[in-house]
Design a protein around this motif. Sequence first.
Motif, PDB file in Angstrom:
ATOM      1  N   PRO A  59      32.224  48.525  48.647  1.00 29.97           N
ATOM      2  CA  PRO A  59      31.254  47.594  48.849  1.00 29.97           C
ATOM      3  C   PRO A  59      30.587  47.735  47.174  1.00 29.97           C
ATOM      4  O   PRO A  59      30.225  46.379  46.108  1.00 29.97           O
ATOM      5  N   GLN A  60      30.133  48.812  46.814  1.00 31.62           N
ATOM      6  CA  GLN A  60      29.282  48.821  46.092  1.00 31.62           C
ATOM      7  C   GLN A  60      30.140  48.868  44.479  1.00 31.62           C
ATOM      8  O   GLN A  60      29.581  48.452  43.356  1.00 31.62           O
ATOM      9  N   ALA A  61      31.627  49.709  44.936  1.00 33.52           N
ATOM     10  CA  ALA A  61      31.886  49.295  43.349  1.00 33.52           C
ATOM     11  C   ALA A  61      32.498  47.471  43.314  1.00 33.52           C
ATOM     12  O   ALA A  61      33.703  47.204  42.171  1.00 33.52           O
ATOM     13  N   GLU A  62      32.548  46.468  44.251  1.00 31.29           N
ATOM     14  CA  GLU A  62      33.004  45.173  44.287  1.00 31.29           C
ATOM     15  C   GLU A  62      34.346  45.031  44.124  1.00 31.29           C
ATOM     16  O   GLU A  62      34.542  44.259  43.723  1.00 31.29           O
ATOM     17  N   TYR A  63      35.525  46.551  45.029  1.00 30.44           N
ATOM     18  CA  TYR A  63      36.451  46.738  45.386  1.00 30.44           C
ATOM     19  C   TYR A  63      36.949  45.498  45.836  1.00 30.44           C
ATOM     20  O   TYR A  63      36.199  44.747  46.626  1.00 30.44           O
ATOM     21  N   GLN A  64      38.410  44.869  45.566  1.00 31.91           N
ATOM     22  CA  GLN A  64      39.141  43.633  45.550  1.00 31.91           C
ATOM     23  C   GLN A  64      40.485  44.537  45.676  1.00 31.91           C
ATOM     24  O   GLN A  64      41.406  44.852  44.428  1.00 31.91           O
ATOM     25  N   ASP A  65      40.753  43.878  46.518  1.00 31.95           N
ATOM     26  CA  ASP A  65      42.773  44.033  46.425  1.00 31.95           C
ATOM     27  C   ASP A  65      43.513  43.372  46.058  1.00 31.95           C
ATOM     28  O   ASP A  65      44.960  43.504  45.678  1.00 31.95           O
ATOM     29  N   THR A  66      43.107  42.411  44.983  1.00 29.93           N
ATOM     30  CA  THR A  66      43.865  41.723  44.017  1.00 29.93           C
ATOM     31  C   THR A  66      43.182  41.946  42.844  1.00 29.93           C
ATOM     32  O   THR A  66      42.748  42.713  42.676  1.00 29.93           O
ATOM     33  N   PRO A  67      43.773  41.699  41.766  1.00 31.74           N
ATOM     34  CA  PRO A  67      43.374  42.244  40.834  1.00 31.74           C
ATOM     35  C   PRO A  67      42.556  41.075  39.719  1.00 31.74           C
ATOM     36  O   PRO A  67      43.070  39.974  39.940  1.00 31.74           O
ATOM     37  N   ASN A  68      42.257  41.280  38.752  1.00 30.46           N
ATOM     38  CA  ASN A  68      41.746  40.588  37.896  1.00 30.46           C
ATOM     39  C   ASN A  68      42.173  40.217  36.828  1.00 30.46           C
ATOM     40  O   ASN A  68      41.942  41.007  35.652  1.00 30.46           O
ATOM     41  N   GLY A  69      42.765  38.694  36.927  1.00 27.06           N
ATOM     42  CA  GLY A  69      43.442  38.670  35.481  1.00 27.06           C
ATOM     43  C   GLY A  69      44.675  39.708  35.672  1.00 27.06           C
ATOM     44  O   GLY A  69      45.463  39.732  36.411  1.00 27.06           O
ATOM     45  N   ILE A  70      44.595  40.084  34.273  1.00 26.84           N
ATOM     46  CA  ILE A  70      45.844  41.347  34.310  1.00 26.84           C
ATOM     47  C   ILE A  70      45.248  42.821  34.046  1.00 26.84           C
ATOM     48  O   ILE A  70      46.066  43.220  34.433  1.00 26.84           O
ATOM     49  N   TYR A  71      43.912  42.799  34.310  1.00 27.01           N
ATOM     50  CA  TYR A  71      43.994  43.772  34.748  1.00 27.01           C
ATOM     51  C   TYR A  71      43.917  44.345  36.321  1.00 27.01           C
ATOM     52  O   TYR A  71      43.263  43.266  37.173  1.00 27.01           O
ATOM     53  N   SER A  72      44.536  46.035  36.893  1.00 28.13           N
ATOM     54  CA  SER A  72      44.201  46.015  37.929  1.00 28.13           C
ATOM     55  C   SER A  72      44.836  47.559  37.927  1.00 28.13           C
ATOM     56  O   SER A  72      44.558  48.087  36.537  1.00 28.13           O
ATOM     57  N   CYS A  73      44.133  48.443  38.865  1.00 19.64           N
ATOM     58  CA  CYS A  73      44.052  49.806  39.501  1.00 19.64           C
ATOM     59  C   CYS A  73      44.923  50.305  38.954  1.00 19.64           C
ATOM     60  O   CYS A  73      45.039  51.532  38.254  1.00 19.64           O
ATOM     61  N   GLY A  74      46.493  49.887  39.187  1.00 18.61           N
ATOM     62  CA  GLY A  74      47.198  50.906  38.315  1.00 18.61           C
ATOM     63  C   GLY A  74      47.314  50.761  37.115  1.00 18.61           C
ATOM     64  O   GLY A  74      47.748  51.616  36.372  1.00 18.61           O
ATOM     65  N   LEU A  75      46.680  50.111  35.798  1.00 18.54           N
ATOM     66  CA  LEU A  75      46.310  50.123  34.481  1.00 18.54           C
ATOM     67  C   LEU A  75      45.020  51.112  34.485  1.00 18.54           C
ATOM     68  O   LEU A  75      44.607  50.525  33.257  1.00 18.54           O
ATOM     69  N   CYS A  76      44.499  51.338  35.245  1.00 20.39           N
ATOM     70  CA  CYS A  76      43.177  52.208  35.039  1.00 20.39           C
ATOM     71  C   CYS A  76      43.175  53.735  34.801  1.00 20.39           C
ATOM     72  O   CYS A  76      43.975  54.284  35.701  1.00 20.39           O
ATOM     73  N   THR A  77      42.649  54.133  33.941  1.00 20.68           N
ATOM     74  CA  THR A  77      42.301  55.327  33.827  1.00 20.68           C
ATOM     75  C   THR A  77      41.934  56.741  34.813  1.00 20.68           C
ATOM     76  O   THR A  77      42.052  57.603  35.232  1.00 20.68           O
ATOM     77  N   LEU A  78      41.320  55.655  35.858  1.00 17.80           N
ATOM     78  CA  LEU A  78      40.142  56.633  37.030  1.00 17.80           C
ATOM     79  C   LEU A  78      41.742  56.323  38.199  1.00 17.80           C
ATOM     80  O   LEU A  78      40.602  57.142  39.117  1.00 17.80           O
ATOM     81  N   PHE A  79      42.424  55.672  38.403  1.00 15.23           N
ATOM     82  CA  PHE A  79      43.899  55.418  39.488  1.00 15.23           C
ATOM     83  C   PHE A  79      44.162  56.820  39.073  1.00 15.23           C
ATOM     84  O   PHE A  79      44.665  57.438  38.952  1.00 15.23           O
ATOM     85  N   VAL A  80      44.761  57.209  41.006  1.00 15.35           N
ATOM     86  CA  VAL A  80      45.167  58.213  41.401  1.00 15.35           C
ATOM     87  C   VAL A  80      46.209  58.138  41.729  1.00 15.35           C
ATOM     88  O   VAL A  80      45.984  57.453  43.002  1.00 15.35           O
ATOM     89  N   ALA A  81      47.183  58.345  41.585  1.00 18.09           N
ATOM     90  CA  ALA A  81      48.791  57.263  42.307  1.00 18.09           C
ATOM     91  C   ALA A  81      48.577  58.391  43.800  1.00 18.09           C
ATOM     92  O   ALA A  81      48.353  59.888  43.321  1.00 18.09           O
ATOM     93  N   PRO A  82      48.780  58.203  44.839  1.00 23.15           N
ATOM     94  CA  PRO A  82      49.787  56.540  44.837  1.00 23.15           C
ATOM     95  C   PRO A  82      48.607  55.702  45.257  1.00 23.15           C
ATOM     96  O   PRO A  82      49.270  53.844  44.989  1.00 23.15           O
ATOM     97  N   ASP A  83      47.450  55.689  45.937  1.00 26.79           N
ATOM     98  CA  ASP A  83      46.932  55.019  46.136  1.00 26.79           C
ATOM     99  C   ASP A  83      45.418  55.994  46.176  1.00 26.79           C
ATOM    100  O   ASP A  83      43.670  55.565  46.763  1.00 26.79           O
ATOM    101  N   GLY A  84      44.828  56.601  45.307  1.00 23.27           N
ATOM    102  CA  GLY A  84      43.562  56.937  45.107  1.00 23.27           C
ATOM    103  C   GLY A  84      42.680  56.947  43.772  1.00 23.27           C
ATOM    104  O   GLY A  84      43.332  55.846  42.939  1.00 23.27           O
ATOM    105  N   CYS A  85      41.256  57.017  43.673  1.00 25.27           N
ATOM    106  CA  CYS A  85      40.568  56.812  42.338  1.00 25.27           C
ATOM    107  C   CYS A  85      39.586  57.659  42.724  1.00 25.27           C
ATOM    108  O   CYS A  85      39.324  58.528  43.443  1.00 25.27           O
TER     109      CYS A  85
END
Length: 85
Positions: free
Chosen positions: A39-65
């Motif tokens: 909630p603090q990060a205002e996380y949502q399970d869907t992308p914001n336009g073309i931006y998604s966690c998979g394209l973020c430098t903070l993403f840690v595969a397979p399902d971390g941040c």
Amino acid sequence: MAKQQPDRSRRSFICTAIVGLPATLLLRGAAASDKMTKPQAEYQDTPNGIYSCGLCTLFVAPDGCKVVEGAISKDGWCKAFAAVD
């Protein structure tokens, strides 16, 4: 003579408290998480336009941040999004 016994126990208690306090603070600091909740990060399970966690430098595969607690979706998005250069 009876008066010296309480002084010794008080002195022992104070010494123990002084020695133990830094150790307690270190252990507490190591256990505390610097990550935001979803909630603090205002996380949502869907992308914001073309931006998604998979394209973020903070993403840690397979399902971390690096900055958001818990499991996240690579298709999700939050306000901490940082695009890969």
